[in-house]
Write a protein that holds these residues in place. Structure first.
Motif, mmCIF file in Angstrom:
data_model
loop_
_atom_site.group_PDB
_atom_site.id
_atom_site.type_symbol
_atom_site.label_atom_id
_atom_site.label_comp_id
_atom_site.label_asym_id
_atom_site.label_seq_id
_atom_site.Cartn_x
_atom_site.Cartn_y
_atom_site.Cartn_z
ATOM 1 N N SER A 87 20.556 -14.556 2.387
ATOM 2 C CA SER A 87 22.000 -14.561 2.148
ATOM 3 C C SER A 87 22.502 -13.215 1.646
ATOM 4 N N GLY A 88 21.573 -12.247 1.419
ATOM 5 C CA GLY A 88 21.978 -10.901 1.042
ATOM 6 C C GLY A 88 21.856 -10.569 -0.425
ATOM 7 N N LYS A 89 21.293 -11.456 -1.250
ATOM 8 C CA LYS A 89 21.150 -11.182 -2.677
ATOM 9 C C LYS A 89 19.924 -10.296 -2.921
ATOM 10 N N LEU A 90 20.117 -9.188 -3.654
ATOM 11 C CA LEU A 90 19.014 -8.286 -3.985
ATOM 12 C C LEU A 90 18.167 -8.906 -5.097
ATOM 13 N N VAL A 91 16.856 -9.065 -4.849
ATOM 14 C CA VAL A 91 15.984 -9.682 -5.853
ATOM 15 C C VAL A 91 14.940 -8.710 -6.406
ATOM 16 N N LYS A 92 14.630 -7.639 -5.663
ATOM 17 C CA LYS A 92 13.590 -6.734 -6.133
ATOM 18 C C LYS A 92 13.787 -5.348 -5.525
ATOM 19 N N THR A 93 13.613 -4.312 -6.365
ATOM 20 C CA THR A 93 13.622 -2.925 -5.904
ATOM 21 C C THR A 93 12.312 -2.262 -6.329
ATOM 22 N N ILE A 94 11.640 -1.652 -5.380
ATOM 23 C CA ILE A 94 10.368 -0.963 -5.648
ATOM 24 C C ILE A 94 10.540 0.501 -5.261
ATOM 25 N N ASN A 95 10.275 1.399 -6.194
ATOM 26 C CA ASN A 95 10.371 2.833 -5.928
ATOM 27 C C ASN A 95 9.000 3.480 -6.072
ATOM 28 N N GLY A 96 8.751 4.487 -5.258
ATOM 29 C CA GLY A 96 7.472 5.183 -5.342
ATOM 30 C C GLY A 96 7.466 6.424 -4.477
ATOM 31 N N GLN A 97 6.265 6.958 -4.271
ATOM 32 C CA GLN A 97 6.082 8.165 -3.473
ATOM 33 C C GLN A 97 4.841 8.024 -2.614
ATOM 34 N N THR A 98 4.886 8.636 -1.429
ATOM 35 C CA THR A 98 3.676 8.689 -0.614
ATOM 36 C C THR A 98 2.741 9.740 -1.180
ATOM 37 N N THR A 99 1.445 9.569 -0.927
ATOM 38 C CA THR A 99 0.510 10.639 -1.252
ATOM 39 C C THR A 99 0.707 11.747 -0.238
ATOM 40 N N GLY A 100 0.485 12.974 -0.640
ATOM 41 C CA GLY A 100 0.672 14.115 0.254
ATOM 42 C C GLY A 100 -0.006 15.326 -0.320
ATOM 43 N N GLY A 101 0.411 16.489 0.140
ATOM 44 C CA GLY A 101 -0.197 17.724 -0.324
ATOM 45 C C GLY A 101 -1.044 18.356 0.756
ATOM 46 N N PHE A 102 -1.582 19.543 0.454
ATOM 47 C CA PHE A 102 -2.228 20.332 1.495
ATOM 48 C C PHE A 102 -3.527 19.722 1.983
ATOM 49 N N LYS A 103 -4.175 18.827 1.206
ATOM 50 C CA LYS A 103 -5.429 18.233 1.656
ATOM 51 C C LYS A 103 -5.225 16.906 2.368
ATOM 52 N N SER A 104 -4.006 16.400 2.376
ATOM 53 C CA SER A 104 -3.751 15.098 2.984
ATOM 54 C C SER A 104 -3.685 15.224 4.499
ATOM 55 N N THR A 105 -4.431 14.363 5.204
ATOM 56 C CA THR A 105 -4.362 14.338 6.662
ATOM 57 C C THR A 105 -3.791 13.024 7.180
ATOM 58 N N SER A 106 -3.608 12.054 6.306
ATOM 59 C CA SER A 106 -3.168 10.738 6.748
ATOM 60 C C SER A 106 -1.683 10.730 7.050
ATOM 61 N N SER A 107 -1.306 10.048 8.144
ATOM 62 C CA SER A 107 0.104 9.846 8.457
ATOM 63 C C SER A 107 0.528 8.429 8.101
ATOM 64 N N LEU A 108 -0.362 7.681 7.449
ATOM 65 C CA LEU A 108 -0.071 6.301 7.066
ATOM 66 C C LEU A 108 0.186 6.223 5.573
ATOM 67 N N SER A 109 1.257 5.546 5.193
ATOM 68 C CA SER A 109 1.508 5.258 3.785
ATOM 69 C C SER A 109 1.275 3.777 3.534
ATOM 70 N N ARG A 110 0.494 3.482 2.508
ATOM 71 C CA ARG A 110 0.311 2.109 2.041
ATOM 72 C C ARG A 110 0.257 2.127 0.515
ATOM 73 N N ASP A 111 1.130 2.971 -0.060
ATOM 74 C CA ASP A 111 1.089 3.242 -1.491
ATOM 75 C C ASP A 111 1.858 2.214 -2.324
#
Length: 526
Positions: A460-484
């Motif tokens: 029905s459109g009611k907001l029940v949960k907000t989750i904030n975060g960041q993907t892992t990254g940086g010069f050693k990261s090779t993954s294009s998948l986020s599951r953080d």
């Protein structure tokens, strides 16, 4: 090839030949953009250039390739032994030979034992003080750039081979024949040859076929006294096995099947060992030369007519064909065969990748294959591509087993320009449906961390949960998948929400590009 060798972790890169402020050789084999593209993260080298103005650092209005090699913040060189002006060939030959004696500690004219090494700067000082170099003024044109107290990361001796097919080396008479099953054993020792009973870790072994006699092509037309200059030289034989095994209490053993493509004449091959212990505090190395005979054919070999199983991914094993990557994805190829994978480089029997059907530029992957630990039947190819064009790409990989049976596999991927466009796809949560735990997954084309927000709504459109975060990254990261980001099925107040269907909106933002992308999906709570 130079860039690949650097990225793979070459300890010392020594270039002798023409060069200048923009790079190496008339053929432009290494230029400033190549240097800036080095990806030898945490594997920095000592870069030796016996050439001309490669590192002419005293002109503030022109930055040189040598300076870029050292300035590279995440890769490149930890130090340089390098030239700043034109030098002559006669001096260059003498200096380079002299430097090698001290840098690798095989000179009888210094105070260091053969297994002790001076710092890189001290090796340069000793070379300049050597009688073969000390009287020549051009020695002043060679500089050390870096920490003068730093030494090269040489491993400690020793690792030695002790048994062939369960027979002690002194009694062994077996020859490694094509298609024969072989088991080798050995031990990790100190410099005096004493077993290290408390050493536990992982051993990497490379076995080479017999030395190969080669000749230069004389295709540059160089003549001496009217005759074309042709030089004879030897190189290591093809790699017939590269694998990993466990070291326990200083001892190890491993097995494999010898490829059909070895050279048939019997001769001595070479075994090279490198081991790291579990604490990553003690690396050991060793070699076995003139002990392992290779050649001939096993006439009683079992029959095998089935090619290897090949599974392809880009960047990581969660990649789905047709997914997105950035311009520098890493190919991961999982290979499996009952008798092992052929890396002996028989004619037409290489591990080969073809990108977008361009068979004139195949990528030979033999040197990028490594078996799994204690299992020669399985292994992985890991190869980094560079600067691919944006758009859809198709990659085909062909591999052979040691019996020369082949298989082919194909994968597609879409390259997005990470500097111009932020892209995500394959948005899902897993498991779905779930009770009290789920992970939010998506593919993206950024090698830098991304801000991620997930908003979960009722139908029905009611907001029940907000989750904030960041993907892992940086010069050693090779993954294009986020599951953080994960969720336990509770709302913003910590209360368990009811069973049913919910809608979630995934928002991904790149602060570098100042762009964001949104996707909407459904989830089910049981």
């Amino acid at each position: 090839e130079i860039v690949n060798a650097v990225d793979n972790g070459a300890l010392v890169v020594n270039y002798f030949g023409h060069g200048g402020e923009d790079g190496l050789a008339v053929e432009r084999i290494l230029l400033k953009p190549d240097v800036n593209g080095f990806r030898n993260y945490c594997k920095l080298n000592c870069f030796v250039t016996v050439t001309c103005e490669f590192t002419r650092f005293d002109n503030p209005f022109r930055e040189t390739a040598g300076e870029f090699t050292y300035w590279n913040k995440q890769a490149g060189a930890i130090s340089l032994i390098t030239t700043t002006r034109q030098i002559f060939v006669s001096f260059a030959v003498s200096f380079n030979n002299t430097l090698g004696k001290y840098l690798f500690s095989y000179s009888d004219d210094d105070a260091y034992d053969d297994n002790e090494y001076p710092s890189m700067a001290e090796a340069l000082r000793l070379a300049k003080s050597d009688p073969k170099v000390s009287g020549i003024n051009q020695k002043r044109l060679i500089f050390f750039i870096g920490d003068p107290a730093m030494k090269l990361a040489f491993s400690k001796p020793n690792i030695r081979l002790t048994k062939i097919n369960d027979v002690p080396l002194a009694q062994a008479t077996d020859t490694l024949k094509a298609l024969s099953y072989v088991k080798l054993a050995g031990e990790v020792t100190d410099v005096s040859g004493n077993l290290l009973p408390n050493y536990n870790g992982t051993l990497s072994t490379t076995i080479y076929d017999k030395l190969i006699d080669r000749r230069t092509l004389a295709n540059d037309g160089t003549r001496l006294n009217g005759e074309l200059v042709i030089l004879d030289f030897e190189t290591l034989g093809e790699i017939i096995f590269r694998g990993q095994s466990t070291v326990k209490n200083g001892q190890f053993e491993f097995d494999f099947v010898v490829p059909k493509d070895i050279g048939i004449p019997v001769g001595f091959g070479k075994v090279s060992f490198y081991s790291k212990n579990e604490e990553l505090s003690l690396d050991q190395s060793g070699a076995s030369i003139n002990t392992l005979k290779i050649g001939g054919i096993n006439e009683n070999a079992a029959e095998d007519n089935t090619g290897p199983v090949i599974t392809l991914y880009m960047n990581d094993e969660n990649f789905v064909s047709g997914g997105i990557t950035n311009e520098q994805p890493t190919l991961l190829a999982k290979l499996e065969d009952l008798n092992g994978i052929n890396t002996a480089s028989g004619i037409g029997h290489d591990i080969v990748a073809i990108l977008d059907g361009d068979e004139t530029n195949p990528v030979i992957l033999n040197d990028y294959y490594q078996t799994e630990i204690d299992d020669y039947t399985k292994g992985t190819v890991s190869f980094p591509f560079r600067e691919l064009e944006p758009g859809l790409h198709t990659l085909t990989l062909k591999a052979w087993d040691v019996y020369n049976n082949s298989s082919i596999s194909e994968i597609q991927f879409i390259v997005f320009d990470k500097d111009q466009e932020l892209a995500i796809n394959n948005v899902l949560n897993y498991p779905n449906p779930f009770v009290n735990y789920t992970e939010f997954w998506f593919n993206h084309n950024s090698s830098e961390p991304l801000d991620v927000s997930i908003q979960i709504f009722t139908v029905s459109g009611k907001l029940v949960k907000t989750i904030n975060g960041q993907t892992t990254g940086g010069f050693k990261s090779t993954s294009s998948l986020s599951r953080d980001l994960i969720w336990d099925g509770r709302d913003d107040f910590g209360d368990k929400i009811g069973k049913g269907v919910y809608v979630y909106k995934l928002t991904v933002r790149s602060n570098i590009l100042n762009k964001k992308v949104e996707k909407i999906e459904k989830l089910v709570i049981l």
